[in-house]
Enzyme design. Structure first.
Site, short mmCIF file in Angstrom:
data_model
loop_
_atom_site.label_atom_id
_atom_site.label_comp_id
_atom_site.label_asym_id
_atom_site.label_seq_id
_atom_site.Cartn_x
_atom_site.Cartn_y
_atom_site.Cartn_z
N ASP A 164 0.67 -1.30 -0.02
CA ASP A 164 -0.01 0.29 -0.01
C ASP A 164 0.90 1.36 0.12
O ASP A 164 2.04 1.31 0.31
CB ASP A 164 -0.97 -0.06 1.16
CG ASP A 164 -0.12 0.06 2.57
OD1 ASP A 164 0.89 -0.80 2.70
OD2 ASP A 164 -0.73 0.65 3.51
N GLU A 195 0.02 -1.05 5.68
CA GLU A 195 1.17 -0.79 6.50
C GLU A 195 0.94 0.83 6.98
O GLU A 195 1.44 1.23 8.12
CB GLU A 195 2.40 -0.81 6.00
CG GLU A 195 3.60 -0.91 6.84
CD GLU A 195 4.39 0.62 6.78
OE1 GLU A 195 5.23 0.82 7.82
OE2 GLU A 195 4.01 1.36 6.07
#
Lengths: 352, 352
Positions: free
Chosen positions: A71, A125
């Protein structure tokens, strides 16, 4: 979107960057990664949520993890990618699709590594810890993460940053008694009482322990202060929020004990805590890795997901292309040379 | 609603309380007051906004002002008035319709006072200073307010509170340099720098000057503190908002100079300032008044509209029924005895 694992790592980085994958929107990139890895016959692939785990199973005496998150922080007018004079620009180039590309390249081009490898590409994350894909896997499938050593490909300028410092957040509270400020002798000013709290912080000398040859540097800082009721009232409460960054030779409990002693006489409550991670450079896999990258390692001061490995008893380091100071910035970018160097060094380590 | 100035002061207080008159909604009560005062042939009545000024013009060598505000803080389920065991309950009973009733009674029952009297009933004292009716009159019609001495009938437990302290508000600002809290040595923590500001405040010893026999007590207090950027960032700014309450022997300029010297080395900016008011108990009208009330006087610590008279060169005191600590409270009330005593003492002073 199909990923081409036969392309070079820079091309692959661009492909990954151009798949938008802001946190909580990782389905497309996870699908592409899963499909690409399932195309590699030597890997055992597991998909859990938008996390993809691919493992060799060669019966080697050692197993290592190489991991990266898929991400990014939100798009900020910095897509698609742009390659210019040896530097790749765009959202996620630095944090951390350059690292992800290296992972995928190793997975595809080193079918018989000298150590068994678990490749992990995970979701979420960049947002609150509860969503973190690596954290979820560590809870639900710790067996999948089992290893002797882990490399997290967070940007570190392609230099090993070992371990990470822990972080503890506390609120130090002073209390008093309200009174009208025109009749101050009837009250007790809680903000004035916080003066000694700040004075201690100002006088604080950071501990700098050396662990596995790396010098860590702790920090104890007020990050917020608040107090006040009205412009004509003595405040009855003042709160100083303090962040303690502690070297990985201290446990969370030891860190808390230190802070409580430091603020002896004050009301201290813990609001947030995460352990550090020891560098673990004494492990054979780590030693070999360090040699492969030329022996240079720095301590990691910030907290990263390497600590999640540490809580599973797995020493871990950060090692990835890109300058960590550029992470989350609109102008993030990564030198092509970093990507190529990281790939070459990992290949050397896993094939020596 | 017609006010009956032949009724006793307690009945009149109830009539005033039962006319709702939250700040900026004083038309009805000002109309009633104006009408009642215009019915008194010996008074010259002027209406400006919702302010009513009524003056005797007997050519006396001295002129005194007796003033009160007509507005209240917002209704809080505390209307209408309720008389119980010698105590009148309800919004405005204490702050300050008991005092207003006394003013109206004197205006009606003492047609030939031994000093010329200017009665002032004004609007919008309970809100921002820009709306204050007395302030507006002082600007637009200072001649209407001219006097040798003034009595403001703010609640003071029916005991003279002389003069008032000034108030100065400053922001004391510290600055630093932002840095990630994991790399604190790269920044400078502005909150830590505020420790010395608070330390000085804690060590502050208030000045207690005696003026006209009254001991004032100053105060220097942090009323707000704020600072912080994020839970992992060293803050680059911290602001301590400080309120200085200063005795009326200091001017605003002297008060500011004191505070700037006190915080030498720091960035100090003034955000609000209002002068104090000297008690002026040496003036003949004040002396006579003090004698009439039995000689007892206390210093006034809080800031009140008496300072508006002071800026016109008119010494002023607070003297009114009710406990000032009850002002603005839901349960505000006033002892009937306070109202009666204030009225009797003022009559004695103006007829002796």
């Amino acid at each position: 979107m199909q990923l081409d694992l036969t392309a070079d790592a820079v091309t692959l980085t661009r492909q990954l960057v151009d798949i938008e994958s802001v946190s909580l929107d990782e389905r497309e990139i996870a699908d592409a990664v899963e499909q690409a890895l399932r195309g590699q016959g030597h890997l055992e692939v597991t998909r859990i949520g938008h996390n993809v785990v691919a493992r060799t199973d060669l019966g080697r005496p050692e197993r290592v993890v190489i991991a990266g998150h898929l991400d990014t922080v939100p798009v900020n007018d910095n897509l698609p990618s742009r390659l210019e004079a040896g530097v790749l620009h765009g959202l996620g180039t630095c944090d951390m699709k350059g690292g992800d590309a290296v992972i995928l390249r190793i997975a595809a081009t080193v079918p018989e590594p000298n150590r068994d490898v678990t490749f992990i590409l995970y979701e979420a994350e960049e947002i609150a810890a509860e969503h973190n894909g690596l954290g979820k896997l560590a809870s639900s499938h710790p067996d999948l993460l089992a290893a002797d050593f882990a490399i997290l490909m967070e940007p570190s300028n392609a230099i090993v940053e070992a371990g990470c410092q822990g972080t503890l957040r506390v609120e130090v509270r002073t209390t008093g008694e309200r009174a009208h400020s025109a009749r101050a002798w009837r009250g007790v000013n809680a903000i004035h009482r916080a003066g000694e709290v700040l004075r201690r912080l100002e006088a604080y000398e950071p501990r700098r322990p050396v662990i596995d040859g790396l010098e860590y540097r702790e920090g104890l800082n007020a990050v917020f202060v608040r107090g006040g009721v009205a412009g004509n009232v003595l405040p009855d409460e003042c709160v100083v929020e303090v962040n303690y960054r502690f070297a990985p030779d201290r446990s969370e409990a030891e860190a808390e004990a230190f802070v409580r002693k430091f603020f002896a006489g004050y009301d201290v409550s813990v609001t947030d805590s995460a352990p550090g991670a020891l560098p673990g450079l004494d492990r054979p896999a780590a030693k070999a890795f360090l040699e492969a990258v030329g022996g240079e390692a720095n301590p990691k001061f910030g907290w990263t997901d390497v600590a999640r490995f540490a809580t599973l008893g797995i020493p871990a380091v950060n090692f990835g292309p890109g300058d960590p100071m550029l992470a989350h910035k609109q102008e993030e970018h990564v030198p092509v040379e970093h990507i190529e160097r990281c790939e070459a060094q990992l290949v050397r380590w896993l094939t020596a």
